[in-house]
Design a protein around this motif. Structure first.
Motif, PDB file in Angstrom:
ATOM      1  N   LEU A   1       0.777  -1.264   0.098  1.00 58.44           N
ATOM      2  CA  LEU A   1      -0.123  -0.046  -0.095  1.00 58.44           C
ATOM      3  C   LEU A   1       0.877   1.346   0.203  1.00 58.44           C
ATOM      4  CD1 LEU A   1      -3.073   1.061   0.040  1.00 58.44           C
ATOM      5  CD2 LEU A   1      -2.767   0.708   2.579  1.00 58.44           C
ATOM      6  N   TYR A   2       2.075   1.291   0.712  1.00 60.52           N
ATOM      7  CA  TYR A   2       2.930   2.266   0.864  1.00 60.52           C
ATOM      8  C   TYR A   2       3.390   2.648  -0.729  1.00 60.52           C
ATOM      9  CZ  TYR A   2       6.670   5.259   2.422  1.00 60.52           C
ATOM     10  OH  TYR A   2       7.699   6.301   2.537  1.00 60.52           O
ATOM     11  N   GLU A   3       3.785   1.550  -1.437  1.00 56.35           N
ATOM     12  CA  GLU A   3       4.301   1.805  -2.983  1.00 56.35           C
ATOM     13  C   GLU A   3       3.163   2.336  -3.513  1.00 56.35           C
ATOM     14  OE1 GLU A   3       7.469   1.464  -3.556  1.00 56.35           O
ATOM     15  OE2 GLU A   3       8.149   0.949  -1.547  1.00 56.35           O
ATOM     16  N   LYS A   4       2.154   1.973  -3.357  1.00 53.70           N
ATOM     17  CA  LYS A   4       0.876   2.371  -4.256  1.00 53.70           C
ATOM     18  C   LYS A   4       0.715   3.930  -4.033  1.00 53.70           C
ATOM     19  CE  LYS A   4      -1.752  -1.489  -5.098  1.00 53.70           C
ATOM     20  NZ  LYS A   4      -2.960  -2.465  -5.020  1.00 53.70           N
ATOM     21  N   ALA A   5       0.631   4.258  -2.876  1.00 55.67           N
ATOM     22  CA  ALA A   5       0.546   5.653  -2.387  1.00 55.67           C
ATOM     23  C   ALA A   5       1.814   6.357  -2.866  1.00 55.67           C
ATOM     24  CB  ALA A   5       0.352   5.768  -0.754  1.00 55.67           C
ATOM     25  N   ALA A   6       2.922   5.962  -2.785  1.00 55.99           N
ATOM     26  CA  ALA A   6       4.194   6.835  -3.061  1.00 55.99           C
ATOM     27  C   ALA A   6       4.244   7.132  -4.566  1.00 55.99           C
ATOM     28  CB  ALA A   6       5.608   6.153  -2.603  1.00 55.99           C
ATOM     29  N   GLN A   7       3.359   6.148  -5.413  1.00 57.74           N
ATOM     30  CA  GLN A   7       3.683   6.222  -6.847  1.00 57.74           C
ATOM     31  C   GLN A   7       2.524   7.399  -7.383  1.00 57.74           C
ATOM     32  OE1 GLN A   7       3.035   2.419  -8.517  1.00 57.74           O
ATOM     33  NE2 GLN A   7       5.024   1.466  -7.677  1.00 57.74           N
ATOM     34  N   LYS A   8       1.763   7.920  -6.383  1.00 59.05           N
ATOM     35  CA  LYS A   8       0.696   8.838  -6.776  1.00 59.05           C
ATOM     36  C   LYS A   8       1.382  10.316  -6.994  1.00 59.05           C
ATOM     37  CE  LYS A   8      -2.391   5.993  -7.839  1.00 59.05           C
ATOM     38  NZ  LYS A   8      -2.486   5.467  -9.167  1.00 59.05           N
ATOM     39  N   ALA A   9       1.097  10.914  -8.057  1.00 64.27           N
ATOM     40  CA  ALA A   9       1.706  12.418  -8.182  1.00 64.27           C
ATOM     41  C   ALA A   9       0.750  13.124  -6.983  1.00 64.27           C
ATOM     42  CB  ALA A   9       1.333  13.026  -9.412  1.00 64.27           C
ATOM     43  N   LEU A  10       1.666  14.204  -6.430  1.00 66.03           N
ATOM     44  CA  LEU A  10       0.946  14.956  -5.472  1.00 66.03           C
ATOM     45  C   LEU A  10      -0.154  15.821  -6.192  1.00 66.03           C
ATOM     46  CD1 LEU A  10       4.003  16.367  -3.545  1.00 66.03           C
ATOM     47  CD2 LEU A  10       2.134  14.589  -2.675  1.00 66.03           C
ATOM     48  N   THR A  11      -0.081  16.070  -7.457  1.00 70.23           N
ATOM     49  CA  THR A  11      -1.069  16.910  -8.198  1.00 70.23           C
ATOM     50  C   THR A  11      -2.008  15.992  -8.780  1.00 70.23           C
ATOM     51  OG1 THR A  11       0.155  16.377 -10.286  1.00 70.23           O
ATOM     52  CG2 THR A  11       0.755  18.503  -9.197  1.00 70.23           C
ATOM     53  N   ASP A  12      -2.320  14.554  -8.227  1.00 67.75           N
ATOM     54  CA  ASP A  12      -3.488  13.864  -8.586  1.00 67.75           C
ATOM     55  C   ASP A  12      -4.526  13.898  -7.376  1.00 67.75           C
ATOM     56  OD1 ASP A  12      -5.420  11.860  -8.877  1.00 67.75           O
ATOM     57  OD2 ASP A  12      -3.796  10.328  -9.442  1.00 67.75           O
ATOM     58  N   ARG A  13      -5.218  14.941  -7.466  1.00 67.35           N
ATOM     59  CA  ARG A  13      -6.261  15.362  -6.566  1.00 67.35           C
ATOM     60  C   ARG A  13      -7.158  14.369  -6.025  1.00 67.35           C
ATOM     61  NH1 ARG A  13      -9.989  20.626  -6.686  1.00 67.35           N
ATOM     62  NH2 ARG A  13      -9.193  20.140  -9.057  1.00 67.35           N
ATOM     63  N   ASP A  14      -7.668  13.514  -6.993  1.00 64.05           N
ATOM     64  CA  ASP A  14      -8.312  12.194  -6.471  1.00 64.05           C
ATOM     65  C   ASP A  14      -7.732  11.548  -5.729  1.00 64.05           C
ATOM     66  OD1 ASP A  14     -10.855  13.611  -7.742  1.00 64.05           O
ATOM     67  OD2 ASP A  14     -10.397  12.382  -9.406  1.00 64.05           O
ATOM     68  N   ALA A  15      -6.454  11.014  -6.142  1.00 64.21           N
ATOM     69  CA  ALA A  15      -5.918  10.121  -5.574  1.00 64.21           C
ATOM     70  C   ALA A  15      -5.389  10.379  -4.110  1.00 64.21           C
ATOM     71  CB  ALA A  15      -4.247   9.831  -6.161  1.00 64.21           C
ATOM     72  N   GLN A  16      -4.804  11.812  -4.152  1.00 66.91           N
ATOM     73  CA  GLN A  16      -4.409  12.295  -2.779  1.00 66.91           C
ATOM     74  C   GLN A  16      -5.696  12.530  -1.823  1.00 66.91           C
ATOM     75  OE1 GLN A  16      -1.344  12.759  -1.922  1.00 66.91           O
ATOM     76  NE2 GLN A  16      -0.677  12.058  -3.984  1.00 66.91           N
ATOM     77  N   ASP A  17      -6.736  12.982  -2.358  1.00 67.49           N
ATOM     78  CA  ASP A  17      -8.041  13.072  -1.364  1.00 67.49           C
ATOM     79  C   ASP A  17      -8.377  11.640  -0.866  1.00 67.49           C
ATOM     80  OD1 ASP A  17      -8.235  15.572  -1.805  1.00 67.49           O
ATOM     81  OD2 ASP A  17      -9.948  15.657  -3.287  1.00 67.49           O
TER      82      ASP A  17
END
Length: 150
Positions: A60-76
């Motif tokens: 899960l950590y690896e999946k979260a780390a791969q998401k861009a900080l600018t990907d609002r949906d993923a970050q939310d």
């Protein structure tokens, strides 16, 4: 050279929370883990607490780390998911503390049912576990197992 032991979680255990809302985790499930291994308890949308062991937390950590900080949906989504989650280690007696929010989500008052799902485990209220047993009773379990390829 032997391979490292892969932790797995099987069986069903009925336990009662103590006065400090601590729950004893079965010793068989703790055996493959060190004192510093960190687990993640998270509310599952189906009304129970899903507990991810270190190897699943790492995925899960690896999946979260791969998401861009600018990907609002993923970050939310990650913000909501991890805000409701609780990281923990076992105490010396093999207990964990469940937060009030996790207990409320799962409908757990004093009694809990711990159920292994091989790669992780779940914590249910007795009433919600009964519903799972009813949904998977008789031929339903066989039908479900065939559908998921087991």
């Amino acid at each position: 050279m032997s391979q490292p032991v892969k932790a797995f979680y099987t069986g069903l255990f009925r336990h009662t929370l103590d006065d400090k809302n601590r729950l004893t985790i079965p010793s068989a499930w703790r055996a493959a883990h060190g004192a510093s291994d960190t687990f993640l308890a998270t509310p599952h949308p189906d009304g129970y607490v899903a507990v991810l062991p270190p190897v699943e937390v790492e995925k899960l950590y690896e999946k979260a780390a791969q998401k861009a900080l600018t990907d609002r949906d993923a970050q939310d989504a990650f913000a909501r998911f991890f805000a409701a989650s609780h990281a923990f280690t076992f105490d010396k007696q093999g207990r964990i503390s469940l937060t009030d929010e996790l207990r409320a989500h799962a409908g757990i008052d004093k009694d809990a049912v711990l159920v292994g799902t091989l790669s992780k485990f779940n914590i249910y209220s007795p009433a919600r576990w009964t519903k799972v047993e009813e949904r998977t009773a008789g031929d339903n379990l066989g039908d479900i197992m065939r559908r998921i390829g087991i």
